[in-house]
Design a protein around this motif. Sequence first.
Motif, mmCIF file in Angstrom:
data_model
loop_
_atom_site.group_PDB
_atom_site.id
_atom_site.type_symbol
_atom_site.label_atom_id
_atom_site.label_comp_id
_atom_site.label_asym_id
_atom_site.label_seq_id
_atom_site.Cartn_x
_atom_site.Cartn_y
_atom_site.Cartn_z
ATOM 1 N N ASN A 54 21.268 -2.394 2.357
ATOM 2 C CA ASN A 54 21.225 -2.402 0.893
ATOM 3 C C ASN A 54 20.097 -3.320 0.433
ATOM 4 O O ASN A 54 19.648 -4.196 1.178
ATOM 5 C CB ASN A 54 22.537 -2.914 0.290
ATOM 6 C CG ASN A 54 23.731 -2.071 0.671
ATOM 7 O OD1 ASN A 54 24.636 -2.536 1.358
ATOM 8 N ND2 ASN A 54 23.756 -0.817 0.229
ATOM 9 N N THR A 55 19.673 -3.124 -0.799
ATOM 10 C CA THR A 55 18.676 -3.994 -1.415
ATOM 11 C C THR A 55 19.320 -4.824 -2.525
ATOM 12 O O THR A 55 20.446 -4.549 -2.955
ATOM 13 C CB THR A 55 17.528 -3.152 -2.006
ATOM 14 O OG1 THR A 55 18.078 -2.062 -2.746
ATOM 15 C CG2 THR A 55 16.645 -2.588 -0.905
ATOM 16 N N LEU A 56 18.616 -5.828 -2.999
ATOM 17 C CA LEU A 56 19.148 -6.680 -4.063
ATOM 18 C C LEU A 56 19.416 -5.867 -5.326
ATOM 19 O O LEU A 56 20.437 -6.048 -5.996
ATOM 20 C CB LEU A 56 18.167 -7.813 -4.366
ATOM 21 C CG LEU A 56 18.006 -8.869 -3.263
ATOM 22 C CD1 LEU A 56 16.832 -9.784 -3.568
ATOM 23 C CD2 LEU A 56 19.285 -9.675 -3.090
ATOM 24 N N ALA A 72 22.570 -7.987 -5.515
ATOM 25 C CA ALA A 72 22.514 -8.953 -6.623
ATOM 26 C C ALA A 72 23.244 -8.362 -7.820
ATOM 27 O O ALA A 72 23.052 -7.198 -8.169
ATOM 28 C CB ALA A 72 21.072 -9.264 -7.000
ATOM 29 N N THR A 73 24.095 -9.149 -8.434
ATOM 30 C CA THR A 73 24.836 -8.676 -9.612
ATOM 31 C C THR A 73 23.992 -8.752 -10.875
ATOM 32 O O THR A 73 24.244 -8.034 -11.844
ATOM 33 C CB THR A 73 26.110 -9.505 -9.814
ATOM 34 O OG1 THR A 73 25.745 -10.897 -9.923
ATOM 35 C CG2 THR A 73 27.068 -9.320 -8.648
ATOM 36 N N GLU A 74 22.983 -9.609 -10.862
ATOM 37 C CA GLU A 74 22.094 -9.742 -12.017
ATOM 38 C C GLU A 74 20.788 -10.377 -11.583
ATOM 39 O O GLU A 74 20.696 -10.991 -10.508
ATOM 40 C CB GLU A 74 22.745 -10.582 -13.118
ATOM 41 C CG GLU A 74 23.148 -11.982 -12.690
ATOM 42 C CD GLU A 74 23.845 -12.756 -13.804
ATOM 43 O OE1 GLU A 74 23.128 -13.262 -14.697
ATOM 44 O OE2 GLU A 74 25.094 -12.835 -13.773
ATOM 45 N N TRP A 75 19.768 -10.218 -12.401
ATOM 46 C CA TRP A 75 18.471 -10.825 -12.128
ATOM 47 C C TRP A 75 17.808 -11.215 -13.435
ATOM 48 O O TRP A 75 18.113 -10.701 -14.498
ATOM 49 C CB TRP A 75 17.573 -9.873 -11.328
ATOM 50 C CG TRP A 75 17.375 -8.526 -11.959
ATOM 51 C CD1 TRP A 75 16.403 -8.143 -12.830
ATOM 52 C CD2 TRP A 75 18.197 -7.367 -11.759
ATOM 53 N NE1 TRP A 75 16.556 -6.833 -13.188
ATOM 54 C CE2 TRP A 75 17.643 -6.325 -12.531
ATOM 55 C CE3 TRP A 75 19.334 -7.105 -10.986
ATOM 56 C CZ2 TRP A 75 18.201 -5.051 -12.578
ATOM 57 C CZ3 TRP A 75 19.891 -5.839 -11.020
ATOM 58 C CH2 TRP A 75 19.327 -4.824 -11.807
ATOM 59 N N PHE A 85 17.644 -14.117 -8.658
ATOM 60 C CA PHE A 85 18.728 -13.189 -8.367
ATOM 61 C C PHE A 85 20.039 -13.942 -8.166
ATOM 62 O O PHE A 85 20.067 -14.968 -7.470
ATOM 63 C CB PHE A 85 18.437 -12.392 -7.091
ATOM 64 C CG PHE A 85 17.283 -11.440 -7.211
ATOM 65 C CD1 PHE A 85 17.445 -10.201 -7.801
ATOM 66 C CD2 PHE A 85 16.026 -11.789 -6.723
ATOM 67 C CE1 PHE A 85 16.375 -9.312 -7.908
ATOM 68 C CE2 PHE A 85 14.957 -10.919 -6.831
ATOM 69 C CZ PHE A 85 15.135 -9.676 -7.421
ATOM 70 N N LYS A 86 21.116 -13.418 -8.755
ATOM 71 C CA LYS A 86 22.466 -13.894 -8.495
ATOM 72 C C LYS A 86 23.102 -12.956 -7.474
ATOM 73 O O LYS A 86 23.239 -11.750 -7.732
ATOM 74 C CB LYS A 86 23.300 -13.907 -9.775
ATOM 75 C CG LYS A 86 22.835 -14.895 -10.833
ATOM 76 C CD LYS A 86 23.159 -16.333 -10.431
ATOM 77 C CE LYS A 86 22.814 -17.304 -11.555
ATOM 78 N NZ LYS A 86 23.128 -18.710 -11.187
ATOM 79 N N LEU A 87 23.470 -13.475 -6.315
ATOM 80 C CA LEU A 87 23.986 -12.639 -5.241
ATOM 81 C C LEU A 87 25.447 -12.274 -5.471
ATOM 82 O O LEU A 87 26.225 -13.056 -6.030
ATOM 83 C CB LEU A 87 23.830 -13.346 -3.898
ATOM 84 C CG LEU A 87 22.405 -13.776 -3.516
ATOM 85 C CD1 LEU A 87 22.400 -14.385 -2.119
ATOM 86 C CD2 LEU A 87 21.449 -12.606 -3.593
ATOM 87 N N ASP A 139 21.308 -22.183 -5.139
ATOM 88 C CA ASP A 139 22.626 -22.494 -4.595
ATOM 89 C C ASP A 139 22.955 -21.369 -3.617
ATOM 90 O O ASP A 139 22.152 -20.440 -3.456
ATOM 91 C CB ASP A 139 23.679 -22.639 -5.707
ATOM 92 C CG ASP A 139 23.861 -21.387 -6.548
ATOM 93 O OD1 ASP A 139 24.055 -20.295 -5.964
ATOM 94 O OD2 ASP A 139 23.818 -21.481 -7.789
ATOM 95 N N PRO A 140 24.079 -21.413 -2.907
ATOM 96 C CA PRO A 140 24.350 -20.396 -1.877
ATOM 97 C C PRO A 140 24.319 -18.961 -2.367
ATOM 98 O O PRO A 140 24.098 -18.047 -1.551
ATOM 99 C CB PRO A 140 25.745 -20.788 -1.377
ATOM 100 C CG PRO A 140 25.815 -22.264 -1.584
ATOM 101 C CD PRO A 140 25.084 -22.497 -2.872
ATOM 102 N N LEU A 141 24.502 -18.737 -3.662
ATOM 103 C CA LEU A 141 24.496 -17.367 -4.179
ATOM 104 C C LEU A 141 23.420 -17.149 -5.241
ATOM 105 O O LEU A 141 23.487 -16.192 -6.017
ATOM 106 C CB LEU A 141 25.873 -16.998 -4.748
ATOM 107 C CG LEU A 141 27.012 -16.840 -3.727
ATOM 108 C CD1 LEU A 141 28.321 -16.523 -4.437
ATOM 109 C CD2 LEU A 141 26.685 -15.745 -2.701
#
Length: 510
Positions: A54-56, A72-75, A85-87, A139-141
């Motif tokens: 998958n991609t972001l 990513a849920t949002e960018w 990017f928010k993972l 941060d981690p995500l």
Amino acid sequence: MHRITLLSTLAGILLSSSALAADLTIAVQKVPDVLDPTFDNSNVNERIMWSLFNTLVTTDYRDGGKLKPGLATEWKIINPQTIEFKLRPGVKFHNGDSLDAKDIVFTFSPERTGQDSATASAVLSKPFLGGIETVEVIDPLTVRIHMRHPDALIVQRFANYPSQILSKKGFDEAGSMEAYAKRPIGTGPYKLSGFDLGEKVVLEAFDDYWDGKKAAADKVTFTVVPETSTRIAGLLSGQFDIVTELNPDNFQQIDSSSNATIVGGAVENIRGIVYDSTDSVLSDPRIREALDLAIDRDTIVKSLYSGKTDVPNGWQMKSFGGMYLADKPAPAYNPEKAKELLKEAGYKGERISYRTMNAYYTNEIETAQVLQAMWSAVGLNVQLDVKETWGQIDEDSLDRAIFNASFTAYYPDPMGQFWRRYGSSSSWAASGIFKVDPEQAKLGETLSTSMDTDERRKIFGEMLDRFNTNPHGSILHLLTQFFGVNKQRLTLDVMPTNYLDLTTTGVQFK
């Protein structure tokens, strides 16, 4: 006792039949030598990588190519050189490891993409990922990716090939990049189960897949069957569920059967040829222009594809949206001008080698033979040199002059197709197949960095005009992807791309 045994046996048979019914066998002309996207930019790898990675950001080809959340849920675009990017939390890799920022850092690191080296992966990935300067962990995500220069495609770059995210832990455990390239670990709906070089790739459903679009089959086997006729025979006998690389000559045989049908059509890809302009003959742009003008593309489309594909208006796709130049014509067919250019260039019938494989592309050898006849008609001495591998096609020797290629529109923009293939950072420029003239390179730099659509449209138009008189390759038609499908077992919903969707959205068993 006997009744219990009989019931148990019947239950076992039913369970076995159910499991068998969910297996999928796909006969292909070739499988890739490696599976890490950065090591193999090919049609045969694309149809597999959609299942593994998958991609972001996700490109939704069934919804006009819209960009939607992926890993990513949002960018957020911080500035023209920076994107954040928010993972997605809770995503698992095939090895059970959880996705976090370290995997993004690894995926886009020089260590993996080879941007600080001259490796094969560096040459392939540079037009896509060479503009990345650093990946910053917030941060981690959360990650923030910094580009070296303003990037007109700063979102699209992370929604398409080769930005598929791979596991850092999987790489550490593999021991080397070469080993990892053959057993990469992603987050896709299927995980890699087996890989026999040159023979088959086997995938298994990944039960912990994060998306609602689950794997349609328990097991998928891509098996190599080089001959089209053998693939078709296997489809009609029920040995194969899906077969690839068919052409209209095969349609009647398949459609007249009771258990098979044809799906597919033109995809977001231009089938073309490339000219080695460092060759002693083709170094003269007039001879390359003559080669281009001698091609009757409408005849190729009608005779080899029964009109089931089209000739694009230059090196562009309608999916480019605001960057599509509708007023640009399709490539010209002008054999008389081709003859004039050859006379002007002083061409005296020197041999020109055309390297081709037999059936990597649909109708590959047939197309080469038609082109050879068209070139001969204007006085060009083009000879076919049939090869078995891409290594033989690419071999840097004095006779390398013409070879086949395809031009996928990985981004809905000329940067993802025309300039990716013919630009200063392209793999062919890096390999010395041609040199980009300084003025074209300057225009390409502005095309890459400008955020002004009007300016970019004007520049793109000028670049196409310049390329027509100094071509490093020629358009043939839109690439086709026709599949034969066992209609008694399943339906296959294809996308306008080389990717093959084997989730429950793309495949439905009957």
